[in-house]
Design an enzyme around this catalytic site. Sequence first.
Site, PDB file in Angstrom:
ATOM      1  N   GLN A   1       9.537  -1.064  17.840  1.00 52.58           N
ATOM      2  CA  GLN A   1       9.524   0.252  17.196  1.00 52.58           C
ATOM      3  C   GLN A   1      10.684   0.385  16.205  1.00 52.58           C
ATOM      4  O   GLN A   1      11.839   0.342  16.617  1.00 52.58           O
ATOM      5  CB  GLN A   1       9.670   1.312  18.296  1.00 52.58           C
ATOM      6  CG  GLN A   1       9.794   2.733  17.814  1.00 52.58           C
ATOM      7  CD  GLN A   1       9.969   3.701  18.981  1.00 52.58           C
ATOM      8  OE1 GLN A   1      10.469   3.334  20.040  1.00 52.58           O
ATOM      9  NE2 GLN A   1       9.574   4.943  18.790  1.00 52.58           N
TER      10      GLN A   1
ATOM     11  N   TYR B   1      12.398   2.773  14.304  1.00 47.44           N
ATOM     12  CA  TYR B   1      12.753   4.167  13.991  1.00 47.44           C
ATOM     13  C   TYR B   1      14.223   4.302  13.635  1.00 47.44           C
ATOM     14  O   TYR B   1      14.582   4.687  12.541  1.00 47.44           O
ATOM     15  CB  TYR B   1      12.473   5.066  15.211  1.00 47.44           C
ATOM     16  CG  TYR B   1      11.065   5.590  15.306  1.00 47.44           C
ATOM     17  CD1 TYR B   1      10.043   5.041  14.565  1.00 47.44           C
ATOM     18  CD2 TYR B   1      10.773   6.644  16.166  1.00 47.44           C
ATOM     19  CE1 TYR B   1       8.745   5.529  14.684  1.00 47.44           C
ATOM     20  CE2 TYR B   1       9.482   7.137  16.285  1.00 47.44           C
ATOM     21  CZ  TYR B   1       8.470   6.569  15.536  1.00 47.44           C
ATOM     22  OH  TYR B   1       7.206   7.059  15.663  1.00 47.44           O
ATOM     23  N   SER B   2      15.078   4.007  14.638  1.00 44.84           N
ATOM     24  CA  SER B   2      16.508   4.292  14.470  1.00 44.84           C
ATOM     25  C   SER B   2      17.124   3.447  13.364  1.00 44.84           C
ATOM     26  O   SER B   2      16.737   2.305  13.150  1.00 44.84           O
ATOM     27  CB  SER B   2      17.263   4.007  15.780  1.00 44.84           C
ATOM     28  OG  SER B   2      16.859   4.914  16.757  1.00 44.84           O
TER      29      SER B   2
ATOM     30  N   GLU C   1       5.297   9.231  24.614  1.00 39.83           N
ATOM     31  CA  GLU C   1       6.339   8.610  25.430  1.00 39.83           C
ATOM     32  C   GLU C   1       6.429   9.216  26.826  1.00 39.83           C
ATOM     33  O   GLU C   1       7.015   8.653  27.717  1.00 39.83           O
ATOM     34  CB  GLU C   1       7.701   8.710  24.731  1.00 39.83           C
ATOM     35  CG  GLU C   1       7.822   7.706  23.618  1.00 39.83           C
ATOM     36  CD  GLU C   1       9.253   7.480  23.156  1.00 39.83           C
ATOM     37  OE1 GLU C   1       9.670   6.332  23.114  1.00 39.83           O
ATOM     38  OE2 GLU C   1       9.940   8.459  22.829  1.00 39.83           O
TER      39      GLU C   1
ATOM     40  N   ASN D   1      21.648  13.080  26.112  1.00 44.75           N
ATOM     41  CA  ASN D   1      21.643  14.283  26.960  1.00 44.75           C
ATOM     42  C   ASN D   1      21.954  15.532  26.144  1.00 44.75           C
ATOM     43  O   ASN D   1      21.400  16.602  26.395  1.00 44.75           O
ATOM     44  CB  ASN D   1      22.689  14.141  28.071  1.00 44.75           C
ATOM     45  CG  ASN D   1      22.127  13.409  29.287  1.00 44.75           C
ATOM     46  OD1 ASN D   1      21.044  12.829  29.225  1.00 44.75           O
ATOM     47  ND2 ASN D   1      22.859  13.448  30.381  1.00 44.75           N
ATOM     48  N   GLU D   2      22.844  15.379  25.167  1.00 45.21           N
ATOM     49  CA  GLU D   2      23.234  16.536  24.348  1.00 45.21           C
ATOM     50  C   GLU D   2      22.048  17.019  23.508  1.00 45.21           C
ATOM     51  O   GLU D   2      21.793  18.219  23.395  1.00 45.21           O
ATOM     52  CB  GLU D   2      24.419  16.165  23.449  1.00 45.21           C
ATOM     53  CG  GLU D   2      25.731  15.956  24.211  1.00 45.21           C
ATOM     54  CD  GLU D   2      25.734  14.723  25.113  1.00 45.21           C
ATOM     55  OE1 GLU D   2      25.055  13.730  24.780  1.00 45.21           O
ATOM     56  OE2 GLU D   2      26.398  14.766  26.169  1.00 45.21           O
TER      57      GLU D   2
END
Lengths: 397, 385
Positions: A131, A133-134, A251, A375-376
């Site tokens: 994938q 994406y980032s 996902e 988490n943020e």
Amino acid sequence: MKLSFSDEDEKFRAEVALWLFENLVGEFEQLKFRGGPGDEHMFPLERKKWEQKLAQGGWTCIGWPKEYGGRGCSIEQQVIFNEEYARAGAPGRVGHIGEGLAGPTLIAFGSEAQKQKYLPGIAAGTALWCQGYSEPGAGSDLANVNTKAHFDEAKGKWIISGQKVWTSLAHESDYIFVIARTNPNSSAHKGLGFFLMKMDQPGIEVRGIRQLTGTSEFNEVFFDQAECDADDIVGQPGEGWAIAMGLLNFERGVSTLGQQMQFQNELNQIIDIAKANGKSQNPTIRQRIADAHIGLKIMRYNSMRMLSDTDDGGLQKEALIYKLFWATWHRDLGELAMDVLGPEAEILESGPYTLTRLQAMYLFVRSDTIYGGTNEIQRNIIAERGLGMPKEPKITA
Amino acid sequence: MEFSFTEEQKMIRDTAQAFLAEVSSSNAIRSAMDTEQGFDPQIWQRICEEMYWQAIHIPEEYGGMGLGYVDLVVMLEQMGRYLLCSPFFSTVCLASNALIVAGTDEQKQQYLTQICEGSLTATLAYTSKNGQWDATAVQGIVTTQGDDYVLNGTYRYVLDGHTAQLLIVAARSEGSEGEQGISLFAIDANTPGVKRTWLPTMDQTRKQAEIVFDNVRVSSSQLMGEANNAWPQLNKVLQLAAIAIAAEQVGGSQQVLDLTLEYTKERVQFGRPIAGFQAVKHQAADMMLRTEVARSAVYYAACVAEEALSGGLLADELGEAASVAKSYCSEGYFKNAGDALQLHGGVGFTWEYDVHLYFKRAKSSELFLGDAAYHREHVATLLLD
């Protein structure tokens, strides 16, 4: 409310369990309990063969429609399959990105030609996907894409240049789906395209990133004038963001129950150690082990709610909180493992840096609260989408 | 597998929500909590006659609606959310369950029917001043005298003990220990020798009492279950009650989150609503996580309770499911109530705002029937010993 499965589903369960019992043997025996997150670098060739073995048994892509090589299984059956797969200790799936992300995206948004071209390979376990994406500048700010795509009229192809990062299993993959900017003057989520690309071509270079575990399952992927056929853009140029976001919805789902079985295996290992070394009688450790067990139980109940909940077709709150809950739980489990092991936790399996499964787990879980939305970011999503709190103010230059 | 409410259950939830929003307003709560009795008899009457909630999971043969524990839990969640001041929990979740689990046919016929009619309130007395919640809590002593029994002892933390008309009482035979020698009795609160005293509590929305039994003579027809051997039944009642109180805790968790959202979206500081600040949003997100997770634990436990009462496949999971729910919900509600108080800022610290009512109820329900650590230890025993 009804928690039990039907007789027919239980028959399906027996069928899955029997197949795994009969086939997870011989050369595949060594793959048991291997190859999950944190262990993705292990046995790549054997796990690819296993993927094809599964396909021969009809056990890949079981939730896909039959016309695309799937089994058309119900949610219940998919739940059962994932549970039994993990219970048997069957290895982490190298094909999960194709099966869980690329395939469903093509089924939802792809052209008929794209479906015919790509889906059979995924279902057969012969085409592995990763994938794209980032990017170095696009982590949680996923739309900050700098990879560029322009259409070369002479070649009749898209030409892609740029860099992706944190690309899991890129070094084992045959294909990558990439979001890249088709309009150089656009910004954020506008002007993006969604491309299907072959990995094995000039202009694509994969470099492993050495993680704090000492191993590499993430990579950097560099694109230098890499090519993508004109037919291999999904949707229209400029529509890439909507497709990428549609994909992220895939996902969530039934695989969470399989993941929990893996967690259960880890917790069982910790409990066995605590019983053996006497830590099970330490009141604080007892409380923490119980707490871990409680968290895992509730994770299961939460998934069952998530999978059953069609409540008014509205927002599924239990789905929104799921990532934050499991990631934080798993991070805590890593710490618990070390504290139960005591000083033995420090001793490596062998030099130069070969970790035991629990050591690798302890270190790898620090990524759980980072990847797939930190988490943020998860808390922002919960607050904004789940609770209707104001969005972050836009920074204007 | 269908882990979601039926249409009927959604209707129960919505009806309960609407009714409680009307009868359990902030003003209503405050006038009820200022009385020693602790509830408005007219509202209790409406609950029993118009809503018929006290009869929801009692079998039809005793005049009940014969619905399941899930249906009961659906309502309890709303009662916790609206902080209903009533003898519902003591009568239904403690006494009715005890009668269903351990009562003789005659006792069920007599008392459950009266409870369904709305003419009887009841409670459970079992723990003593040692503040334990397991079998060692039972310190009252029972001796035999001919065919009768004689009860002596002091019971504390008895919900609505000063107003209930029927007392379900656990006592042990002299010299017995732990889970051995425990018997259960159904005793009219007006029996000579029973002295009941209201214990004023920090959480004023739920009343507690001390009950002293001074040579109280009890006939053998008042014995529930088997003499000296009632711990398994009492234990089951406590597990069912833990699930019930956890359901209230979920409702409370939701309500303090809702109050906080409402407040932070209106309260403007530094030129914008404080709900827009990430520090506030992240705390609210954690509050929602705790609420939803608690909800999953309670709904699952409710399904298990339903099967435990009907002899279903999941009946064996009752102890574990109850402890999972009570431990998670106890901590979750208290954290949520504490965060709500913090996010309300100065006004959260005032008597006038309702947040403190929830903050106090969160602690009292956390400590009642075993706190989180107590229930975790129960889970640890199942896993490790």
